[in-house]
Structures are given as C-alpha cells and as structure tokens.
Design an enzyme around this catalytic site. Sequence first.
Site, short mmCIF file in Angstrom:
data_model
loop_
_atom_site.label_atom_id
_atom_site.label_comp_id
_atom_site.label_asym_id
_atom_site.label_seq_id
_atom_site.Cartn_x
_atom_site.Cartn_y
_atom_site.Cartn_z
N LYS A 39 0.85 -1.19 0.00
CA LYS A 39 0.00 0.00 0.00
C LYS A 39 0.89 1.24 0.00
CE LYS A 39 -3.88 1.94 2.67
NZ LYS A 39 -4.77 1.69 3.84
N SER A 111 -9.55 1.87 3.13
CA SER A 111 -8.70 2.60 2.21
C SER A 111 -7.74 1.72 1.41
CB SER A 111 -7.90 3.66 2.98
OG SER A 111 -7.00 3.06 3.90
N SER A 135 -9.80 -0.27 7.20
CA SER A 135 -9.19 -0.11 5.87
C SER A 135 -8.58 -1.37 5.29
CB SER A 135 -8.12 0.99 5.92
OG SER A 135 -8.73 2.25 6.03
#
Length: 395
Positions: A39, A111, A135
């Site tokens: 990420k 996210s 997330s």
Amino acid sequence: MTDATSAVPDPQRAWAFRPASPLPGAPGGPLAGLTFSVKDLFGVAGWPLRASTRAPVPDPGPSPLVTRLLALGASAVGKTHLHEIALGITGVNGFGGTDHPFLPGRVPGGSSSGAAVSVALKQVDFALGTDTGGSVRVPAAWCGVVGFKPTRDHPAWPTDGVLPLSVTCDHAGPLARDVATVTRVHEALTGQTVPEAALGGLRVGLWLPGGWVTEDVRAALRDVAGALTGAGATVEDVDFPEVLDAYSPIVLSEAAQVHREALHLDDPGFLPFTLASLRQGAALTDAEVQAAHERRAAYRAQLNDLLTRFDLLLAPAVPTPPPAQGQDEVLLPDGPTPLRRAVLRLTAPFSLLGAPVVALPTRTAFIGAQLIAPHGQDDRLLGLARALERTLDGA
C-alpha cells in the site's frame, strides 16, 4: 528505477507504482516464491510515496516490515493505490480512484483498495495494507478476500515507516485469498507456528445490529453463525454501541497533525472531502480530543467485558454489498444512512480499541464477516479463522 505502471494494463487503477522488475526476496526464506504488493503509505527505498494524493505528504522513512518480508523471501511487485491519505472507505483518490475487481462501477472498499484488488485478481499472493477504521477489513469484504488486522502494536506488524493517519488507531496488516496464506506470512514474521484450533465448545457473541445492515448481510452472518453452531460452538446475540463519537475526533485531529504543513498552503491539492475533514480535525480543541479519549477508554472497558464472557465475537464487516461508485448514502432498515457512517460503525470499534480481527468471506459473494478475539490472541484467532474457513468451504 523505471516506473512500468503505465505500460501494464490496469483498468481498475489499483497500482500506484510498478517498477520494471520486482524487489526480489531473499532466496530460501520461509516466504520464498510469494509475491506481495505494498500500500502506498509504506516507505520503500527507491520507490515514490504519494499516498494517492496530489498534496505534498511527509516522508515516513523506510518500512521495517517491508524490509523484513523481503528478508523472509517474499518479492515486492509494486505499490497499490488507496483512498486518498487513507481517510475513507471507498477507494476515491487524486488519481481517478480504484474500481471493483469484478463488478465494474462498484467500489472495492478502502482505504486499502488497490491492495484488495491486487489480491482478488491474483496479481500477487498477498498485499500489505493498513487499517485505521476498517481499511483492511472493508476492502477484503467487498472484494471477497481475507484481511487480518493484528492486535494494536503487535511487534511483528510495525507501523514504523508508514505514513500515519492516526497514531492511536493505525495498524498494519495483510490481505490474501485464504487464511492459510495470511497465516504463513504471520508465522514467518513471528517465528511461531499458529496452532490448529477447534470450533467445538467456543462461546461466540454475535453482534448483528438489525437496523444497521441489509437483509442479505443479515442472512449471510446468520449462515456463518449456523456453521459455528453446527461445528459445536454456542452463539449468543450481543450488543455494542456506536463508537464514532470517540473515533472521529481522535482520527481527524491526529490526521490534521500529520498533514499540518500541507494545510498551511492556499491550495494543498487534497480532494474537497479530504480537505474539509482535515480542517475539521484541525479545528478541534484539546478538550474535545481529550473527551474523545475518555470515551474510548469507556468503550475499551465494554469490549474487554464482552471478550471475557466470549471467546470470539462475530460481526458483519460491511453493511451492504458493494455500493455504486459515487454513492454517498445507503438504504438500511433504520433508514437512509451516510455510507461512511454505515460502514465505520461496524469496523471502527476494533481499530479504535486495538483488538485483533480477521475479515473472512461468507458464502454470499462480496459480503464479509469479522471475527474478533481478545487482545494478544492473534495466533489463536488465525487458527480459529482457518477452521471456520474450512467449515464454510465444506472441507
């Protein structure tokens, strides 16, 4: 290092950066042969870090977790997009946003949106994500994969070298297509074997607020509860409050501190919702934030009480199937509800309070369940999740 991102088809816009060749893992390690995505909040030497925003962001330095995974033999393929600076649950960002891997026009969750997509499409074996309010778990649920949020401050899953959103609530964790892969990564990081676990005799608390989820989510969770009962567990309905009155002030005030330099600019480059949220956080008083921390302590006592009475909690990871891109509101039995609130009130309690959670696909496509264990019982949780996964698969 050449950015090969634009040369590789990526219709979901999951990838923020792909080098010409992966960062190779050390040969012979316990994770040799596995690939992973990162990420774009994690610092990786030689790779850019943009946090999927057009605004300037601080440099967190290199991530020891990425370094450790490489040393254990896994190879890093590239960086994935996220909901802008991780402040959201749909995958919207300054680079067009990420689409669902299998349902075009639907959100993948966030996210860690690109992380979930990269796993769901079998582009990598596992993905490195972060979870501040859901997330990892929300995109896992909406993309049909497994997500693991370890106990807060777990030594095997450090958040050093990660651009923070909230120092109180941030966690690092993996996503994969099955619990076995998540467990393999966790075992390599800890050096400990996750023991087999039996579902028989478990005391399970089912947190399923009727007005907060659609009927198909409710049915999917009841099916999981039935599988647990069939395996010899006892399942009892439990209640837990909405914690957003503690969660939101803490996260927004801490995020505003992280991005305070950008907020001093006339036009920082954030999307309008992100900018408004950060400014809302910056406007909170010390007294308001302190009151939120006091409410957090009270919620922590309530969760500890539940996890004393039960071995495991079972809860929905999402309130609905994947909503449409741009959808800001969902229709629930309690009435029309802002999407962000509808999602976060299910997932935020366990990142706010630091308990370990596995998000597991149910037998209904793109609806996930959360399994929550007492603090520090990560290995036992993974063993139980593995057993439940086999039960749901009919193995």
